[in-house]
Design a protein around this motif. Structure first.
Motif, short mmCIF file in Angstrom:
data_model
loop_
_atom_site.label_atom_id
_atom_site.label_comp_id
_atom_site.label_asym_id
_atom_site.label_seq_id
_atom_site.Cartn_x
_atom_site.Cartn_y
_atom_site.Cartn_z
N ILE A 119 85.52 14.98 63.28
CA ILE A 119 86.36 15.60 64.33
C ILE A 119 86.03 14.98 65.69
N LEU A 120 84.73 14.92 66.01
CA LEU A 120 84.32 14.35 67.31
C LEU A 120 84.77 12.90 67.45
N PHE A 141 87.46 11.65 67.03
CA PHE A 141 88.78 11.53 67.65
C PHE A 141 88.73 11.72 69.16
N GLY A 142 87.55 12.08 69.69
CA GLY A 142 87.47 12.35 71.13
C GLY A 142 86.64 11.34 71.88
N ALA A 178 81.00 12.10 77.60
CA ALA A 178 80.31 13.31 77.14
C ALA A 178 80.46 13.49 75.63
N ALA A 179 81.69 13.31 75.15
CA ALA A 179 81.93 13.47 73.71
C ALA A 179 81.13 12.44 72.91
N PHE A 239 84.83 12.42 80.40
CA PHE A 239 84.95 13.41 79.30
C PHE A 239 84.67 12.74 77.96
N PHE A 240 85.09 11.50 77.86
CA PHE A 240 84.87 10.77 76.61
C PHE A 240 83.43 10.29 76.50
N TRP A 272 87.59 7.73 71.93
CA TRP A 272 88.17 6.38 71.92
C TRP A 272 88.15 5.70 73.29
N VAL A 273 88.17 6.51 74.36
CA VAL A 273 88.25 5.87 75.69
C VAL A 273 86.95 5.15 76.03
#
Lengths: 148, 636
Positions: free
Chosen positions: B301-302, B304-305, B326-327, B323-324, B307-308
């Motif tokens: 799941i993570l 997908f968050g 952090a993910a 934000f990316f 890519w940036v």
């Protein structure tokens, strides 16, 4: 129970405590926090991108001054959803704590039934994603809204 | 006097029902998951060798400063094909091979839920690979990198057929991955043995299930990206052309929103392989099974968050990209959970370092190193310093070779005895491991320092006097030692096919269901469908797991046709008997039609594309022609 479990020496049902916790609670405990995290990531990225880089030119300040408070409110709501999922998972786990499938005590190692497995999985997943929501919230407070 | 006929023994009856017809028809028509799995494994390993040969040529070119072995154009083609081949046609398909072969055996089923779709998945994989490599024959090999950044891939900057092969080939391949993913998901939720509830699945199954969902969400982004690229190149649209209202960043968003989940697609099942074989060689259950299973899902799941983090250097808003960042750091948590579970299992167990375990241990070391360099590049500011340097090349190879190839090798040494019925040679296996492990370390670790020294990636040569020469020579030597290890594996495989000791059904004394079948398994897998009572059906007495015992020898026969149980998604309670489809060549013809369509689109020949479309429709009609065979119910 289907006839197959009536087979000689057949095992017990894999989810003996399914009546103690409903499936909606288990699913919410499992996927509530990831859904909140995903929603926060998308909304944060969309807000910051749209108001700081509306067309072809990056801006020093956002075109909508309330973007930071708006993002923080959204993050707070989604954090609540994620924490709620964590508590629901914890509740499900507590509701199934009397069941042991064997002499082993290691819940994470030897199976203790599908219901308890899903509850524990919910605790783990919710914990990770609550942390994810918190981490994604840090830039909202600590960084300028538009920075290139 | 009336003659009486002796009843046909159950294995023979089942063999007649499930075996594939001999001859060419059988080759084209089989839907046996074991045959398809073996084909996936062999084909993907051939692609590994092709990609490896390309890497060997690249390393020869880079061994010295100012080397002229390759022209810049040839180097561009070879490094592009190396990446495309390894990432798309080797890394994921090899895991599909293991999953196709092993899933029904691990799940106590007689086949995958959609056997014909399974065959289609393989044929489209094969033919898309053939399509890609015919680019060599027409001298138009993709040459803009496996990432194919726009606008460099637009017709104005890349006028040949090169990137058309790329765009159409990847779209073609996505048919295979999508069909395969759907099949795995349906199989998992529909055709498990009774009692094999979700809390009793092998971790490998969790890994493939997670990646199957990930493929369903990720693959459309790549397909869309490639279709838009094809439109830009052929029909004059401007999706990636900033001068006319398009955006070159659109490509990067689409590509990386696919690309980073793809990284997890090619590592999560590999992590599952290691999670399942470590307990076998440590003689105890995996510590933290639930944690590892759900860490796998959380990582998917993570994934997908993040890519940036491939786009930090593109000039997008730093706050938005944080934000990316952090993910990307949060994703270390589930990865660390898995690592500590493996270490704890080894710590609490009695590890036996046979070859599969050696590869698993090597995998853990490389996983940690690759993970740490990944966290480094997750930091926005740090990444800006490292982007497009050899540090990134080092990181991605630690991830893709360390986590995928080492786990795959572990999987081969572990499960080939099940597949072939013969043990691989241990001495050659250990030599194989040490050549690959040491060669990898020598070859890829210095890339970190080269990157820190400023060597850019994707360059075909470099000037003398920069201080990079000896390290590049060192890297080339290491890469060739690594390749020698792969050669030893191939020799070991063929030698063992003839001379290897007979494996027997469970040579490693392993706990999961696939080891309850003969080696190699018969066409029907299980003479009697098992009824499962625990996570370790073959270790129940030893570890006293559960209150019941699995039924492996006296379960239901289902011998009236190609039947297997349909079971409920969570608890695997039988709720119907599924009549599985017969062998058919229609999936082959369907894939062939797509190949014809692909060439029609490539060369812009309308009538050829039309033939492909007509063939496609005919194949679908033939495929779904209804069967009038009676089906069983649970009551009968």
């Amino acid at each position: 129970m289907t006839a197959i479990y009536g087979h000689e020496a057949a095992p017990n049902h894999p989810a003996p405590q399914q009546h103690r916790v409903g499936l909606p609670a288990l699913w919410f405990g499992l996927f509530g926090a990831p859904a909140a995290w995903a929603a926060q990531l998308i909304s944060n990225y969309a807000l910051m991108s749209h108001f700081c880089y509306p067309r072809d030119t990056p801006l020093a300040s956002p075109t909508f001054g309330g973007v930071r408070p708006l993002a923080i409110v959204i993050a707070a709501v989604l954090l609540l959803v994620a924490v709620a999922a964590l508590f629901v998972a914890l509740h499900s786990w507590n509701a199934t704590r009397y069941r042991r499938d064997s002499e082993h005590h290691e819940v994470a190692e030897i199976g203790e039934g599908r219901t308890r497995f899903m509850a524990m999985a919910g605790i783990l997943v919710s914990g990770i994603f609550v942390y994810g929501v918190l981490m994604a919230g840090i830039p909202l407070i600590a960084m300028p809204v538009c920075q290139f | 006097m009336a003659s009486t006929t002796a009843p046909v023994p159950l294995p023979e009856r089942l063999t007649r029902i499930w075996e594939t017809a001999p001859g060419l028809y059988g080759v084209l028509a089989t839907v046996d998951h074991k045959v398809i799995g073996k084909r996936y494994l062999v084909t993907s390993m051939i692609f590994l060798l092709l990609g490896g040969a390309e890497a060997a040529v690249m390393r020869a070119q880079l061994a010295h400063a100012n080397e002229q072995l390759l022209s810049p154009e040839a180097y561009n083609q070879i490094f592009s094909m190396h990446g495309i081949t390894m990432i798309f046609w080797y890394a994921a398909p090899v895991l599909s091979g293991f999953s196709n072969y092993l899933w029904p055996l691990m799940l106590g089923a007689r086949d995958m839920a959609c056997p014909r779709a399974n065959a289609l998945s393989y044929w489209t994989f094969l033919m898309s690979g053939v399509f890609l490599y015919t680019s060599v024959l027409v001298g138009a090999v993709p040459d803009r990198g496996w990432f194919a950044y726009a606008p460099l891939t637009e017709a104005a900057y890349s006028p040949g057929l090169n990137m058309d092969f790329y765009a159409i080939g990847l779209t073609f391949l996505s048919v295979s991955t999508t069909v395969g993913a759907v099949n795995f998901i349906v199989t998992l939720f529909k055709t498990r043995a009774p009692g094999l509830s979700v809390n009793r699945l092998p971790i490998f199954v969790w890994g493939t299930l997670t990646t199957s969902f990930a493929i369903l969400f990720a693959a459309p982004a790549l397909t869309a990206a490639c279709v838009l690229l094809y439109f830009d190149r052929r029909f004059g649209t401007h999706f990636y052309d900033p001068a006319l209202g398009g955006s070159s960043l659109l490509w990067q968003h689409l590509f990386w929103s696919f690309g980073h989940p793809w990284v997890y697609i090619v590592v999560l099942p590999a992590m599952g392989i290691v999670s399942d074989l470590i307990p076998t060689f440590c003689r105890r259950p995996l510590v933290g099974y639930t944690l590892v299973a759900l860490a796998t899902v959380s990582t998917g799941i993570l994934g997908f968050g993040v890519w940036v983090h491939h786009m930090f250097a593109t000039g997008i808003n730093a706050t938005a990209s944080s934000f990316f960042s952090a993910a990307s750091m949060v994703i270390t948590i589930p990865s660390a959970i898995a690592v500590f579970s493996w270490l704890a299992t080894m710590w609490h167990g009695r590890p036996v370092f046979k070859t599969p375990m050696l590869f698993a241990a090597g995998f853990i070391v490389l996983f940690v190193i690759g993970g740490v360099s990944g966290v480094a590049t997750a930091a926005n500011a740090y990444d800006l310093q490292l982007t497009d340097t050899y540090f990134i090349v080092a990181h991605l190879h630690y991830v893709l070779i360390g986590i995928n190839v080492f786990a795959v090798m572990a999987g081969f040494y572990y499960w080939l005895p099940k597949i072939t019925g013969r043990m691989l040679d241990e001495r050659m296996g250990k030599l194989n491991f040490w050549l690959m492990f040491l060669g990898f370390g020598v070859g890829f670790f210095p890339m970190h320092t080269l990157g820190l020294l400023g060597m850019p990636r994707r360059i075909y040569t470099y000037a003398d006097g920069l201080g990079w020469g000896w390290q590049n020579m060192w890297i080339t030597i290491g890469a060739y030692v690594f390749a020698l290890g792969v050669v030893v594996f191939i020799v070991n495989f063929f030698w063992s096919l003839v001379n290897g000791a007979e494996a027997g059904s469970n040579p490693w004394d392993a706990p999961t269901l696939e080891w309850a079948t003969p080696s190699p398994p018969p066409p029907y897998n299980f003479a009697r469908i098992p009824i499962v009572a625990s996570r370790h059906p073959l270790w129940e007495d030893r570890i006293n797991e559960g209150t019941g015992r699995s039924v492996l020898e006296t379960g239901p026969m289902l011998d009236k046709g190609r039947d297997t149980f349909g079971t409920t998604p969570l608890d695997a309670e039988p709720d119907e008997i599924l009549r599985m489809p017969e062998d058919t060549a229609w999936p082959f013809f369907l894939a062939l039609s797509v190949l014809v369509l692909a060439y029609g689109l490539l060369f812009g020949v309308i009538w050829l594309a039309a033939i492909g479309v007509v063939g496609l429709f005919i194949s679908i009609i033939g495929w779904f022609m209804p069967s009038h065979e009676p089906t069983l119910t649970l009551e009968t």
